[in-house]
Write an enzyme that holds these catalytic residues in place. Sequence first.
Site, PDB file in Angstrom:
ATOM      1  N   GLY A 122      16.089  -3.857  -4.921  1.00  0.00           N
ATOM      2  CA  GLY A 122      16.483  -2.591  -4.316  1.00  0.00           C
ATOM      3  C   GLY A 122      17.380  -2.875  -3.130  1.00  0.00           C
ATOM      4  O   GLY A 122      17.122  -2.458  -2.008  1.00  0.00           O
ATOM      5  N   ASN A 148      16.502  -1.990 -13.202  1.00  0.00           N
ATOM      6  CA  ASN A 148      15.184  -1.514 -12.815  1.00  0.00           C
ATOM      7  C   ASN A 148      14.286  -2.738 -12.699  1.00  0.00           C
ATOM      8  O   ASN A 148      13.762  -3.238 -13.691  1.00  0.00           O
ATOM      9  CB  ASN A 148      14.654  -0.538 -13.865  1.00  0.00           C
ATOM     10  CG  ASN A 148      13.291   0.004 -13.499  1.00  0.00           C
ATOM     11  OD1 ASN A 148      12.678  -0.452 -12.526  1.00  0.00           O
ATOM     12  ND2 ASN A 148      12.821   0.976 -14.251  1.00  0.00           N
ATOM     13  N   ALA A 149      14.122  -3.210 -11.480  1.00  0.00           N
ATOM     14  CA  ALA A 149      13.379  -4.454 -11.263  1.00  0.00           C
ATOM     15  C   ALA A 149      11.892  -4.283 -11.532  1.00  0.00           C
ATOM     16  O   ALA A 149      11.179  -5.264 -11.734  1.00  0.00           O
ATOM     17  CB  ALA A 149      13.605  -4.943  -9.839  1.00  0.00           C
ATOM     18  N   ASP A 154      11.696   2.616  -1.100  1.00  0.00           N
ATOM     19  CA  ASP A 154      11.380   4.040  -1.204  1.00  0.00           C
ATOM     20  C   ASP A 154       9.895   4.239  -0.891  1.00  0.00           C
ATOM     21  O   ASP A 154       9.035   3.644  -1.537  1.00  0.00           O
ATOM     22  CB  ASP A 154      11.697   4.482  -2.648  1.00  0.00           C
ATOM     23  CG  ASP A 154      11.680   5.987  -2.813  1.00  0.00           C
ATOM     24  OD1 ASP A 154      11.031   6.664  -1.987  1.00  0.00           O
ATOM     25  OD2 ASP A 154      12.302   6.481  -3.772  1.00  0.00           O
ATOM     26  N   THR A 202      20.527  -4.975   7.049  1.00  0.00           N
ATOM     27  CA  THR A 202      20.697  -3.907   6.055  1.00  0.00           C
ATOM     28  C   THR A 202      21.136  -2.618   6.723  1.00  0.00           C
ATOM     29  O   THR A 202      20.902  -2.398   7.907  1.00  0.00           O
ATOM     30  CB  THR A 202      19.377  -3.621   5.307  1.00  0.00           C
ATOM     31  OG1 THR A 202      18.443  -3.089   6.248  1.00  0.00           O
ATOM     32  CG2 THR A 202      18.809  -4.864   4.682  1.00  0.00           C
ATOM     33  N   GLU A 203      21.767  -1.772   5.930  1.00  0.00           N
ATOM     34  CA  GLU A 203      22.217  -0.476   6.418  1.00  0.00           C
ATOM     35  C   GLU A 203      21.035   0.357   6.907  1.00  0.00           C
ATOM     36  O   GLU A 203      21.117   1.040   7.907  1.00  0.00           O
ATOM     37  CB  GLU A 203      22.954   0.253   5.295  1.00  0.00           C
ATOM     38  CG  GLU A 203      24.376  -0.212   5.083  1.00  0.00           C
ATOM     39  CD  GLU A 203      24.514  -1.639   4.555  1.00  0.00           C
ATOM     40  OE1 GLU A 203      23.501  -2.255   4.171  1.00  0.00           O
ATOM     41  OE2 GLU A 203      25.643  -2.152   4.560  1.00  0.00           O
TER      42      GLU A 203
END
Lengths: 394, 252
Positions: free
Chosen positions: B71, B127-128, B150, B225-226
Amino acid sequence: MQAAYVKVLHNPVKEQLVLSYGKGLHVINSSTGEIVNHVEPIESSNKGPSFERFRSLSFNNDGSLLATTGEDKELRIWNTESWSEISKRSVPKRVNALHFTRDGKTIVEADKFGDVYCFPTELPADDVPANGDEQQKHKPIVGHVSMVTDMVLSDDERYVITADRDEHIRISRYPNGYNIESYCLGHTDVVTNVRIVPWSTNLLVSAGGDCTVRLWDFVTGKELQSLNYKAQIEKYVPEGTDANSAEPITMHLELGAKDQIAVMSFAKTPILLVLTWNASTLTFESPKVVETAAPVLNMTLDNDGNIWTVLDNDTRVALYVRKDDSFEAVASDDSRIEKINATSTYELSSKPDYYTIFGLRKYVESAADLDLDREERRSHVSPKKKRKQEKLDS
Amino acid sequence: MSTPESGQSESQIKLPQKRYYRQRAHANPFSDHQLKYPPQPSEMDWSKHYPQFYPTKDAKCDKKVEFADIGCGYGGLMIALAPLYPDNLIVGMEIRLKVEEYVYERIKALRAQNPGQYQNVSIMRMNAMKFLPNFFEKGQLTKMFFLFPDPHFKARKHKARIISNTLLAEYAYIMKVGGILYTITDVRDLHEWMVEHLDAHPLFQRISDEECNQDPVTEHVRTATEEGKKVARNEGDKFLACYRRIADPYDA
């Protein structure tokens, strides 16, 4: 219209055949054809009339217990002498596979949500959980982010083997499912059946939607054989069987220890496919078609190596016995099937979908779309998107 | 939009702009996305991802992907790690199509701007939660990253969380004993959930805070990371938890 039998299972020890028609079970003596029992629990009021209560069946090793479950998510365990209910519990999700441990004290189940649970055969007397509580107390030992379609325990009970919709076969330690030993990978469509080879218990056989039956050394995950049987069965598969794929889908796979054979059946297809074992090469070979009167809904082998089938037609039960190097149906007035086929199950107003198995297949846009090179895919921009981008750029 | 093919000189190659690649933050991991994945790791064509390491699909390469950012979002961590670990292949997996395209363009631009660099980092839409064993062999990965996943707040959505007791078995399978799994989130609830499940898993052992702080990667996990930058801008909390893949204590 009479409801068909959807499942058939032979007792591993006794001459006892169990036939499920969803709402109940008929039990017959498989050597005489006498109907020895009829099990139909009282319908609880909130469940619909065509409720499939007996969708998964499994005997324990000595045939003294039968586990059943279905759409009602009740896991029931029966004494196969008295047909009294030993235990009944609610399970978290609908079950796709059941398996007793060798000692018969534990039942392992795999569900549509992808999880595998273990439950004691007998409910603790002092502690009957209310609905839903059990889910809290029991944690899955194995879980897939995909529907588990079939599950078996290895012969030595060191491994639990699960197959899923996404082409995986996973080998986890049993009961320590947190440790995955290996994967058996190579199938290119859903895996619907896995079975341990009874005469060579380090081997696993699998089949599903990709027209191959595969043989694995499952502890290492090594594929030993992939046998494509499309040429043999192609002409029996009705046209347009599955809008999504031209390949037939394996509904059922059973191994017969007596003759060292594998028997397969396919959705909507009126045949059995019989493969023989070559003991010197340790592979399956010469797939042979046995034509049946109607599509085979389910089948099982009895202890003499005969194949019992339930068919998608009015006769319902057909028995195939060994003849030379193949199998042949017994006559409809054979005493073993005459009585059961004269027995009624219950009336249906419309025919249910006996082939929900097709739903396991993923809808795949043509393979060509997936093969589109990234650049091509990117250069394909919808006009709406184009306008939006021009606006942003300016 | 500019692309390297549109005839510009190298100095003009621009990084992609994120505003063209917005997508909602959630994707359902249970549904069937149109994904392309190999039936098994040996059939994976890594040459499209790491052409300098794998000139052709069947080229012999003794290097295998060892770092996976699950992700990876907009790819900030991978881009930060790429120059630090030039000999390690790093792959990001992202389920959101547009976000994956952004990272792809970003890596492509970085490779063009910095010849010879960023050859060890790549991205795929995947899709890990379903397909990791299709890409990685047992014990292949030495680092796995789960950064700002998430949160799936609702209890009935908890199975969709990327850390769960059953999914950890898959991560343990593809990780080498001694490898490190990094988690970070700004959601305290999710942090507690991840810690609870990882603590309970026999194949993972928490790494102490002191040791985490000595790990050169940790700093980037916090800041590269953003999502991490956003949390910092909003002066939010960041909860870090790192775990080591250990041998099965049951075998000992």
